[in-house]
Write a protein that holds these residues in place. Sequence first.
Motif, mmCIF file in Angstrom:
data_model
loop_
_atom_site.group_PDB
_atom_site.id
_atom_site.type_symbol
_atom_site.label_atom_id
_atom_site.label_comp_id
_atom_site.label_asym_id
_atom_site.label_seq_id
_atom_site.Cartn_x
_atom_site.Cartn_y
_atom_site.Cartn_z
ATOM 1 N N VAL A 70 7.241 -0.038 -9.671
ATOM 2 C CA VAL A 70 6.336 -1.054 -10.353
ATOM 3 C C VAL A 70 6.625 -2.341 -10.142
ATOM 4 O O VAL A 70 5.844 -3.366 -9.824
ATOM 5 C CB VAL A 70 5.908 -0.669 -11.759
ATOM 6 C CG1 VAL A 70 5.197 -1.714 -12.494
ATOM 7 C CG2 VAL A 70 5.157 0.745 -11.955
ATOM 8 N N ALA A 71 8.064 -2.587 -10.345
ATOM 9 C CA ALA A 71 8.405 -4.194 -10.275
ATOM 10 C C ALA A 71 8.302 -4.661 -8.813
ATOM 11 O O ALA A 71 8.071 -5.612 -8.701
ATOM 12 C CB ALA A 71 10.023 -4.071 -10.886
ATOM 13 N N LYS A 107 6.223 -7.799 -7.286
ATOM 14 C CA LYS A 107 6.720 -8.681 -6.562
ATOM 15 C C LYS A 107 6.193 -8.914 -5.261
ATOM 16 O O LYS A 107 5.796 -10.062 -4.913
ATOM 17 C CB LYS A 107 8.334 -8.481 -6.228
ATOM 18 C CG LYS A 107 9.162 -9.471 -5.269
ATOM 19 C CD LYS A 107 10.435 -9.043 -5.265
ATOM 20 C CE LYS A 107 11.367 -10.059 -4.531
ATOM 21 N NZ LYS A 107 12.775 -9.630 -4.443
ATOM 22 N N GLU A 108 5.855 -7.860 -4.699
ATOM 23 C CA GLU A 108 4.923 -8.026 -3.486
ATOM 24 C C GLU A 108 3.344 -8.718 -3.689
ATOM 25 O O GLU A 108 3.062 -9.534 -2.618
ATOM 26 C CB GLU A 108 4.700 -6.642 -2.596
ATOM 27 C CG GLU A 108 5.939 -5.799 -2.218
ATOM 28 C CD GLU A 108 6.368 -6.492 -0.980
ATOM 29 O OE1 GLU A 108 5.649 -7.325 -0.373
ATOM 30 O OE2 GLU A 108 7.531 -6.141 -0.529
ATOM 31 N N SER A 128 1.367 9.233 -6.295
ATOM 32 C CA SER A 128 1.763 10.458 -6.250
ATOM 33 C C SER A 128 2.535 11.121 -7.398
ATOM 34 O O SER A 128 2.378 12.117 -7.876
ATOM 35 C CB SER A 128 2.647 10.757 -4.877
ATOM 36 O OG SER A 128 1.779 10.413 -3.782
ATOM 37 N N ILE A 129 3.553 9.983 -7.835
ATOM 38 C CA ILE A 129 4.552 10.251 -9.043
ATOM 39 C C ILE A 129 3.605 10.468 -10.244
ATOM 40 O O ILE A 129 3.418 11.371 -11.053
ATOM 41 C CB ILE A 129 5.473 9.127 -9.274
ATOM 42 C CG1 ILE A 129 6.278 9.139 -8.076
ATOM 43 C CG2 ILE A 129 6.029 9.215 -10.455
ATOM 44 C CD1 ILE A 129 7.325 8.031 -8.102
ATOM 45 N N ASN A 161 0.777 -1.361 -0.036
ATOM 46 C CA ASN A 161 -0.048 0.104 -0.093
ATOM 47 C C ASN A 161 0.825 1.211 -0.062
ATOM 48 O O ASN A 161 0.567 2.181 -0.511
ATOM 49 C CB ASN A 161 -0.991 -0.031 1.230
ATOM 50 C CG ASN A 161 -2.064 -1.089 0.944
ATOM 51 O OD1 ASN A 161 -2.268 -1.451 -0.093
ATOM 52 N ND2 ASN A 161 -2.524 -1.432 2.222
ATOM 53 N N ALA A 162 2.087 1.205 0.587
ATOM 54 C CA ALA A 162 2.960 2.423 0.699
ATOM 55 C C ALA A 162 3.535 2.655 -0.378
ATOM 56 O O ALA A 162 3.500 3.613 -1.036
ATOM 57 C CB ALA A 162 4.082 2.149 1.954
ATOM 58 N N SER A 163 4.068 1.517 -1.180
ATOM 59 C CA SER A 163 4.356 1.722 -2.694
ATOM 60 C C SER A 163 3.449 2.232 -3.670
ATOM 61 O O SER A 163 3.646 2.796 -4.606
ATOM 62 C CB SER A 163 5.131 0.268 -3.031
ATOM 63 O OG SER A 163 5.984 -0.185 -2.307
ATOM 64 N N ARG A 164 2.026 1.702 -3.387
ATOM 65 C CA ARG A 164 1.164 2.342 -4.219
ATOM 66 C C ARG A 164 0.837 3.574 -4.144
ATOM 67 O O ARG A 164 0.447 4.343 -5.218
ATOM 68 C CB ARG A 164 -0.250 1.384 -4.228
ATOM 69 C CG ARG A 164 -0.097 0.201 -4.728
ATOM 70 C CD ARG A 164 -1.221 -0.894 -4.175
ATOM 71 N NE ARG A 164 -1.627 -2.047 -5.232
ATOM 72 C CZ ARG A 164 -2.248 -2.948 -4.884
ATOM 73 N NH1 ARG A 164 -2.998 -2.733 -3.639
ATOM 74 N NH2 ARG A 164 -2.534 -4.080 -5.612
#
Length: 362
Positions: free
Chosen positions: A148-149, A153-154, A104-105, A96-99
């Motif tokens: 994204v990669a 993986k997660e 934001s980007i 969720n943090a990565s998403r």
Amino acid sequence: MAAHRKRKQRRLTGPTGRTAATLALAGAATAAASGAPAHTEPRLTAAQVKAEVDSLYEQAEAATERYNGAKEKADQARASLTELRDEAARRTDRLNASRNALGSIATAQYRTGGLGPAVQLALSSEPDDFLERAGLAERAGARQATMVAGIRKELAAIAQLRSRADDRLAELGARRSELARHTSAIKGKLDSAQRLLDRLTPAQRARYGENGQAGQDGQGGDDGQGGQGGGLYGPGAAPGSAVGASGSRAAAAVAFAYGALGKPYVWGASGPGAFDCSGLTQSAWRAAGVSLPRTTYTQINAGQRVTRDRLAPGDLVFFFSGVSHVGIYVGGGQMIHAPRPGSAVRLAPIDQMPFAGAARPA
């Protein structure tokens, strides 16, 4: 007044008579089934009762060890399930943090990405500033691809964790069903044993409860010390001692066993207030800093095998062909063990039961 004559009863013959006789027999059988039994149970001697009760207790203890093994595996499956769920939750938080970072980007690019890079450069009043921003954007794009990669993986890892958790959940359900079957078997054996014991006199039941003997006329090996033989603590032994124990750990295990004397037998229990046979030996050696498995048939393989003539205090001694009972040797031909339901942890001679082997925990 006319005389009343008694009607003559006719005897039934032929098919009618056979039918009546059949009905009468069936009625008699039904009455017998609903009333007193057709025959009483054979009267057993006290020695026969003891033999049958001993057999039932041995079967109950074997079922108890199977219960202990199933419970150990159920506990392991439950712990593994909890660990997998916790790991899945942690990975979900990272996902969720990565998403959120990726979102934001993407939002920033959407706001500034309406014109192509060449047009933006042509219209820029500060080409150098634009080129610097373009370099940052390129690096941000590379970071975005990495994110994204990482997200992919997660996602794969979380799916794998959930699949493993489902497997553990199914295993836990199977172990719970197994526990229920073993529990039913144990209770059935114990109930049967109790019904047999109820056929003894109070004195015979008391004698059996004291030393496992239901013999008559004082038979059964009661030596005035609760059937222990050689005094209350056995020859050459005293509470908390471990004469000849093979090392400080063995001495600590024996001391724990002495401290458990008098605590009740409860199947499936491993202390501190009650024990079954393998629960006592496991707890005694845990107090000495050694981890033993939970069941008799795994404890016998948990250390170095020793022959009967090489026994030392602290060794585990096993009994019966199915290795369904265990005690802790304390010297002088004596062991401390948790014998059976309705009894307490006690000292007893090791030749009281069929010897199956011994092991010395490392």
